[in-house]
Enzyme design. Sequence first.
Site, mmCIF file in Angstrom:
data_model
loop_
_atom_site.group_PDB
_atom_site.id
_atom_site.type_symbol
_atom_site.label_atom_id
_atom_site.label_comp_id
_atom_site.label_asym_id
_atom_site.label_seq_id
_atom_site.Cartn_x
_atom_site.Cartn_y
_atom_site.Cartn_z
ATOM 1 N N GLY A 4 0.820 -1.209 0.000
ATOM 2 C CA GLY A 4 0.000 0.000 0.000
ATOM 3 C C GLY A 4 0.849 1.251 0.000
ATOM 4 N N ALA B 104 -4.336 10.422 9.263
ATOM 5 C CA ALA B 104 -3.133 10.562 8.448
ATOM 6 C C ALA B 104 -1.937 10.884 9.346
ATOM 7 C CB ALA B 104 -3.338 11.672 7.422
ATOM 8 N N TYR C 241 -0.668 6.962 3.142
ATOM 9 C CA TYR C 241 0.213 7.771 3.996
ATOM 10 C C TYR C 241 1.280 6.903 4.658
ATOM 11 C CZ TYR C 241 -3.133 11.624 3.675
ATOM 12 O OH TYR C 241 -3.937 12.625 3.229
ATOM 13 N N LYS D 220 -4.616 24.477 8.517
ATOM 14 C CA LYS D 220 -4.861 23.260 7.742
ATOM 15 C C LYS D 220 -3.889 23.190 6.556
ATOM 16 C CE LYS D 220 -7.930 19.878 6.459
ATOM 17 N NZ LYS D 220 -8.371 18.805 7.345
ATOM 18 N N VAL E 85 -2.993 -6.588 -4.064
ATOM 19 C CA VAL E 85 -2.790 -7.682 -3.108
ATOM 20 C C VAL E 85 -4.069 -8.494 -3.009
ATOM 21 C CG1 VAL E 85 -2.225 -8.246 -0.706
ATOM 22 C CG2 VAL E 85 -1.181 -6.241 -1.800
ATOM 23 N N ASP F 14 -4.305 2.834 9.107
ATOM 24 C CA ASP F 14 -5.670 2.532 9.533
ATOM 25 C C ASP F 14 -5.854 1.116 10.082
ATOM 26 O OD1 ASP F 14 -6.097 5.034 8.490
ATOM 27 O OD2 ASP F 14 -7.006 4.307 6.630
ATOM 28 N N GLU G 104 -16.415 17.905 6.604
ATOM 29 C CA GLU G 104 -15.561 18.538 5.583
ATOM 30 C C GLU G 104 -16.210 18.438 4.197
ATOM 31 O OE1 GLU G 104 -11.476 17.015 5.981
ATOM 32 O OE2 GLU G 104 -11.059 18.927 6.976
ATOM 33 N N ASN H 27 1.526 -1.342 -4.890
ATOM 34 C CA ASN H 27 0.324 -0.498 -4.839
ATOM 35 C C ASN H 27 -0.529 -0.746 -6.066
ATOM 36 O OD1 ASN H 27 -1.073 1.593 -3.293
ATOM 37 N ND2 ASN H 27 -0.788 2.872 -5.107
ATOM 38 N N LYS H 28 -1.836 -0.626 -5.877
ATOM 39 C CA LYS H 28 -2.798 -0.886 -6.944
ATOM 40 C C LYS H 28 -2.666 0.117 -8.083
ATOM 41 C CE LYS H 28 -7.195 -1.671 -5.480
ATOM 42 N NZ LYS H 28 -8.635 -1.408 -5.217
#
Lengths: 406, 406
Positions: A10, A317, A13, A379, A81, A300, A170, A37-38
């Site tokens: 992956g 993140a 982040y 931000k 994967v 995550d 958001e 990674n995909k």
Amino acid sequence: MRNPNIVILGAGYGGIMTAVKLQKSLGANDANVTLVNKHSYHYQTTWLHENAAGTLHHDRTRIQISDVINTSKVNFVQDTVTEIKPGDKKVMLENGELSYDYLVIGLGFEAATFGISGLKENAFTINSINSARLIRQHIEYNFAKYNNEAEKKQERLNIVVGGAGFTGIEFVGELANRVPELCKEYDIPRENVRIINVEAAPTALPGFDPELVEYAMNSLEARGVEFKIGAMIKEVTENKLVFEKDEQREEIETNTVVWAAGVRGNSLVENAGFVANRGRIPVGDDLRPEGYDDVFIVGDCALIMNEETGRPYPPTAQIAIQQAEQTAANLTRLIRGEDHLEPFEPDLKGTVASLGHNDAIGVVFDDKKLFGWSATAMKKVIDNRYLLKLGGIPLVLKKGKLNFFH
Amino acid sequence: MRNPNIVILGAGYGGIMTAVKLQKSLGANDANVTLVNKHSYHYQTTWLHENAAGTLHHDRTRIQISDVINTSKVNFVQDTVTEIKPGDKKVMLENGELSYDYLVIGLGFEAATFGISGLKENAFTINSINSARLIRQHIEYNFAKYNNEAEKKQERLNIVVGGAGFTGIEFVGELANRVPELCKEYDIPRENVRIINVEAAPTALPGFDPELVEYAMNSLEARGVEFKIGAMIKEVTENKLVFEKDEQREEIETNTVVWAAGVRGNSLVENAGFVANRGRIPVGDDLRPEGYDDVFIVGDCALIMNEETGRPYPPTAQIAIQQAEQTAANLTRLIRGEDHLEPFEPDLKGTVASLGHNDAIGVVFDDKKLFGWSATAMKKVIDNRYLLKLGGIPLVLKKGKLNFFH
């Protein structure tokens, strides 16, 4: 003696930051590092709601992996994967398989739909570049159709967002900016369009300071967002959403439900046989699951407890990036033959939630509250700081949010 | 004695030009002129294919009626005509009715679907701002969905255009420009997308010079357009099109069929009781249908014969504009009490068909053939000349096609 294989799954982040840090800390003869990674790109999950609303182009949000990874130091495999086999020290891919000595799992989240009827089939989730630009186009397509039908369908103009947590808030903030533009584009009066945010908890932004929550709701309501708080979604179909509030059932005609109310760890990780809790794997302060000295989990899918609150840290993140830095440092120690790994301790800098382009709320550094322009600016500072870490000043200039006065 | 009422139906090329000319030639005490139109804007039907392909924004194509009509001289009623009652000298609107002394009908065309199964339900037609921007969004939505589905659906990337006449050819030319942009936007390889033009006649652009037709087809094929010539469309469903060519049936999987192969006059005009031929009303050289001295028909609904060829003149913008100018002059004569009306004679300047932004073919002034840049430039000259007539230099500057090198 062959070099050890480090495989990173992956390029979110956690994964990409691990790879970037390893390419700095390890020499070419220390280890073979492979990133899987995909897609050919990394993306900033925390910006996807802007792509989904149509207020920021997705090319700003994604970064080609080849722009930040030196492929003479780190192998990049673009593949998906399909299975992790920790017993065999192998990872199965759609088009191949990889053996590892050390594995870093950074596979990110999936939407958790809690068994709500029709939600999985009929609601969108903001979880990739593909899904974000589909949401953007789906909303726009419904606006385009509206004036082409003799009998006007209100369901085309009602946008329902499930969840008033961080992402939900958001996203409705961006929608509040975007909808007037769409109304102009398709000759639709603004007052015909509804943006409805449905939240099951007794407050929006649960866990946030009440003063900030009130500020956020006032700001959003002033721009036409409707809140249904304490409202449980019961069912989603192609053209309606049913919720229950104060023991009353209500229906909203809508073709557009965006689900932003629950995430869980990637099911591939759970299926690999690690002990899991809603797809998240409890890890020690070295970020390894119990019994697996060769597996690190970042982002995550890693479950770590906040000792102070007695609850798990949320999947953010900020934490994923810190875990990646820690993991890269610890892997470097292991490769160099050191036994001692440094323990991970989150260093929370604060949280800022945007409310569209011109407004935000936040808590930063020792509980100082921020509102409006200063929160918006903070931000952007946070976002740019990440880009600086990832790809240096060139990447900040290319993808950064540099206009502090917009 | 009250002023006579002149009512103009439709603000297409014919209707709006009649109104603009009358507001110049008549004084406020000569007549009450009322223009009726469904929308607040006029649009250039001949540019809609660009809006539908997404290569030109529809705001460039439309012109607010209030920008060219002086509402102190001409009344503007935004409403939809539901019935014309020439016996009662009345026009029924959705929200009212109007009485007239003189009526000018400029209601434009409808798609003729020749009873092809499923065509009306499943194909798009390029006939309004609303339909054009819907086609743009429909194509884009299918591209956006493509990469979100585990099983890729080719029907999302096959765009079929029915008809290789003027509009069909111009539309596929724009699509050939647009598709590479869409592929970039949605991460789709260009070679996965098909643009297919199906024409029942034995040639593309029937009626055009064969050398020009060959040039056009070569130019378009080089940019990836496939032609099926001599192919009769038999059926259109939600996700396929069936055609027959050389007595073989073939199917194309597609979600997007745009029908550009047949037009007929507005059915309201036929329903009013005038003698009609596919919705077009034969008119004399004063543009009045036989037996109605108070009705003028301009544009697509008027049928006039070309004595040289023995066939009707095609419904073009050029002829509609000339008819409007003639009708305004003749109405001015009638209002002033003159009996003699000037006969209408088309003054054909030529025809230019664009093949995307950078290429075109045309015949102008005494059969001179034009190809490539000179044809593209001529097309822009013609378009700008119309804007100049309609709204003077300010309108040319605002909406004109001024970049001759793009």
